[in-house]
Write a protein that holds these residues in place. Structure first.
Motif, PDB file in Angstrom:
ATOM      1  N   GLU A   1      44.120  42.742  43.518  1.00 51.18           N
ATOM      2  CA  GLU A   1      42.857  42.783  44.251  1.00 51.18           C
ATOM      3  C   GLU A   1      42.802  41.736  45.364  1.00 51.18           C
ATOM      4  O   GLU A   1      42.315  42.005  46.454  1.00 51.18           O
TER       5      GLU A   1
ATOM      6  N   ARG B   1      45.836  43.015  37.748  1.00 46.55           N
ATOM      7  CA  ARG B   1      44.797  43.500  38.656  1.00 46.55           C
ATOM      8  C   ARG B   1      44.221  42.397  39.543  1.00 46.55           C
ATOM      9  O   ARG B   1      43.909  42.616  40.715  1.00 46.55           O
TER      10      ARG B   1
ATOM     11  N   SER C   1      38.727  35.280  46.223  1.00 50.96           N
ATOM     12  CA  SER C   1      38.397  36.446  47.029  1.00 50.96           C
ATOM     13  C   SER C   1      37.245  36.142  47.985  1.00 50.96           C
ATOM     14  O   SER C   1      36.866  36.970  48.789  1.00 50.96           O
TER      15      SER C   1
ATOM     16  N   GLU D   1      33.328  50.895  42.306  1.00 47.91           N
ATOM     17  CA  GLU D   1      34.341  50.011  42.897  1.00 47.91           C
ATOM     18  C   GLU D   1      33.737  49.178  44.011  1.00 47.91           C
ATOM     19  O   GLU D   1      32.804  49.583  44.687  1.00 47.91           O
TER      20      GLU D   1
END
Lengths: 344, 344
Positions: free
Chosen positions: B142, B138, B119, A3
């Motif tokens: 995230e 997801r 991100s 992760e």
DNA sequence: ACGGTTTAAGTAAACGTTTAAGCAAATAAA
DNA sequence: TTTATTTGCTTAAACGTTTACTTAAACCGT
């Protein structure tokens, strides 16, 4: 599966993990041949594993280029502009650029303000359609002199030497007018909006040429300038015009004037096309299902946006494109429907 | 008047000119009270004189915030979305933020790609309407976990705990259906598009509730899913449906289906509203001048965009707004026109 | 006159990249 | 074998801000 750390992973992180220098990371990711094949693979793999995404601002700061362009348009709730954006975006996405969007709402002041901001190096280039009341062009000149390439589409600024993507406003207005004349109109009004000198002149020119060719004398009073908003006042203003001039044909030069014109005619109990024929510059798909179906000048919005983007990105990519030499005209199409069918 | 140097002027330039340190320049421009009033004035004056504009990337890098948001929507050539953007933009401009625009074209893959990019810290927040085929969330989770606030509007993602601005899809579909029933329809089809689970469910729910209340049994075959594009195949597909099911009422759930529906009916020689009544979820101003004028569910697009932006910027400004608690529903309006008038 | 606070600056590190310059080891050329 | 070249990597500076920390002078109360 490994992760990603919750705290930001940057080149330093990767460097530490792989026990190499930050420079190696940077070069490996940019596929420099300073770096060995095996190391490159390890870097790329680890970067993916840790979900590394480069910080665009650090990169922009260092490289002095942002991979970002500005799209500056008067408004967005207009099918021409939204389709043009689709065209622009088709290239922007493919080139991995980013697009900042700015709406001037047809205000010179806002436009100038935006340009002032852009002189910071925020964008690598600009694609724009100028505001209707922009007369002073210093803001544009200054950005251009600062080295930011600008490409105009549709509402171009003739006095700036750079790429311009237009549609054949003169010719399509000419065709539209000719069409009305051939359908029997003798007294055609041109409904336009305040500002837009270059577009206005072209369309007006085409309109006048067609009149002249058909031995119809043009009267200034047949040209009416509405405000560039869809509202009740415009409808009233247009009704007054129709009532006074009694045109038997109308050419509406911007999208939202279609609705304005139809409603004005309806309120005046005028039948389209029997009492008055209408053609409008618009890209709305609903034109086909209006009452009656509307004859339109369909502008190549998507292609114009796309072409503008192609030129800008070609230039940015260093291709030998001389923007100031690019003066491209894409054809509009007259789509004839019932709003201009000859009466009986 | 003193002219700006053609080479970039930055804080260093100002510092040199004024014979003070760079820190003094920075603090003066941000109105720190570390700096004396007189010095501040000199700095501000010189900055203006030399046309100093701060480098946004240096600033973003250092402050770890960009004064930029992302607007992520499925498409832009749609009056709902373009009006929503107008609403968003009304706040963005006022807050001196910048808006990056991303079009997913209803593709989950593109959407996920965009989120991955974001991100990097490219934006301080996101306003979005999810793609129709987004099931996996997801990518959204995230980004949120990375600390980027997200506000949804219209096509929300129920499983993400954050602000959601919706319109009352259930109720407006209920009202629309009820209206059709009251106008005498007995066999109403719901024309929708693939995907959009939450919106689809709400509208379908409202539709079914109205049917049930009127003791009309719902048949699954009355719900038809078109592709989310305006094209000839959809028209053919809908024609086939109408031909087979013979509905006397149609509820079209997205904008471009209005044209699709009208053309399908025309090709089938069905008269609206006598043979079949139509209501559509759309914000197009041309609804009033269609043949016949179209009964619409008018969504509060501008206000939804504006509200979404208000929440996001309120949150970014540090106001005590708990985004996950904000679940706002703005009412749509049923605008009745001739396409649903009772026949004779 | 002396310690203490306030005021108005300056110094330098940091943000995360990119890249010019350098360098050691390996390889090639002589 | 010696000298040049290539390979693969490191060092360190730079991009233009912001800001924690330091400093020096001025002011103030005792």
């Amino acid at each position: 599966m490994a992760e990603a750390k919750s705290n930001k992973v940057n080149m330093k992180t990767l460097a530490k993990v792989l026990n190499v220098s930050i420079a190696t990371i940077s070069k490996a990711l940019r596929d420099s041949h300073d770096i060995g094949e095996e190391t490159k693979q390890r870097v790329i793999e680890t970067a993916k594993l840790l979900h590394y995404v480069p910080n665009p601002y650090a990169s922009s700061l260092r490289k002095r280029s942002s991979n970002t362009i500005a799209i500056i348009i008067p408004e967005i709730a207009d099918s021409f502009f939204s389709q043009a954006i689709n065209g622009i975006e088709s290239i922007v996405g493919q080139e991995k650029y980013h697009a900042l969007i700015y709406l001037t709402h047809d205000s010179y002041e806002r436009e100038a303000q935006m340009f002032a901001d852009l002189s910071s190096g925020r964008v690598d280039g600009v694609i724009m359609s100028v505001a209707s009341n922009t007369k002073e062009i210093r803001h544009i000149q200054e950005l251009q002199q600062a080295g930011v390439p600008i490409v105009f589409f549709d509402r171009v600024c003739e006095d700036i030497p750079t790429a311009k993507i237009k549609t054949d406003d003169f010719n399509s207005a000419y065709m539209a007018t000719k069409h009305l004349l051939e359908q029997g109109c003798k007294n055609i009004s041109l409904v336009t909006i305040e500002g837009y000198p270059s577009i206005l002149q072209a369309r007006e020119g085409g309109y006048k040429k067609a009149l002249t060719e058909h031995q119809v004398k043009h009267k200034e009073q047949n040209i009416i300038s509405c405000s560039n908003k869809y509202n009740q006042e415009n409808i009233a203003f247009l009704k007054e015009h129709i009532d006074k001039i009694k045109p038997d044909g109308i050419i509406a030069t911007v999208e939202h004037l279609a609705t304005t014109t139809y409603l004005a005619c309806e309120e005046l109990k005028l039948n389209i096309p029997n009492d008055i024929k209408v053609v409008c510059f618009t890209n709305q798909i609903t034109a086909a299902i209006l009452n009656p179906p509307l004859t339109t000048v369909l502008q190549p919005a998507y292609d114009m946006g796309r072409k503008a983007a192609e030129l800008l990105f070609g230039h940015l990519a260093g291709k030998p494109i001389q923007l100031e030499k690019e003066n491209i005209t894409l054809p509009s199409k007259l789509v004839v429907r019932d709003s201009t069918r000859a009466g009986d």
